[in-house]
Design an enzyme around this catalytic site. Sequence first.
Site, mmCIF file in Angstrom:
data_model
loop_
_atom_site.group_PDB
_atom_site.id
_atom_site.type_symbol
_atom_site.label_atom_id
_atom_site.label_comp_id
_atom_site.label_asym_id
_atom_site.label_seq_id
_atom_site.Cartn_x
_atom_site.Cartn_y
_atom_site.Cartn_z
ATOM 1 N N HIS A 168 2.221 6.991 -0.319
ATOM 2 C CA HIS A 168 1.134 6.263 0.211
ATOM 3 C C HIS A 168 -0.082 6.115 -0.429
ATOM 4 C CE1 HIS A 168 -1.507 5.048 3.501
ATOM 5 N NE2 HIS A 168 -0.430 4.731 4.154
ATOM 6 N N HIS A 178 0.802 -1.452 -0.070
ATOM 7 C CA HIS A 178 0.042 0.068 0.140
ATOM 8 C C HIS A 178 0.737 1.206 -0.283
ATOM 9 C CE1 HIS A 178 1.105 0.181 4.312
ATOM 10 N NE2 HIS A 178 0.460 1.213 4.293
#
Length: 159
Positions: free
Chosen positions: A79, A64
């Site tokens: 992110h 992620h």
Amino acid sequence: MFGLFKKDYELFAPVSGAIMDLSLVPDAVFSEKMAGDGIAINSTGDTFVAPADGNLTVLFKTNHAFAMTLKNGAEILIHIGIDTVELNGEGFERLATEGTDVKAGTPIIKINRKLIEDKGFSLITPLLITNSDSVKEMTVTKQGLVEAGKDKVINYKVK
């Protein structure tokens, strides 16, 4: 005297989408710049790329997020989404190898956008310089829509 003309560096969009101010990210870690300074992109793309040349120092197990260290010492974090760590890697495909040197525009992560959005997760993606105390100046160079790996989004100078 030689430090007067510090070199400008640039970061490219890690994903296609619309530029957002960090203060608008619905997560205080990002909106209050606890993890670093930069921008966010309300992503429309499915492939996330390196925003600069550097070493892919961290590729999170859940895919992620990823971090890079650039030759100028800047540490960059991308992110993908908000709270997407909770997916434990579902919907994320790793395209690069941690510890390798990559060029700006190199594909790092591909996502299954429908799966992630159907589970209720936002794909707003912060692009941060995590060691922002080492940055002298930072300017957002583009507003509106950007294309992954093609549009310059941040200019900065290191101290």
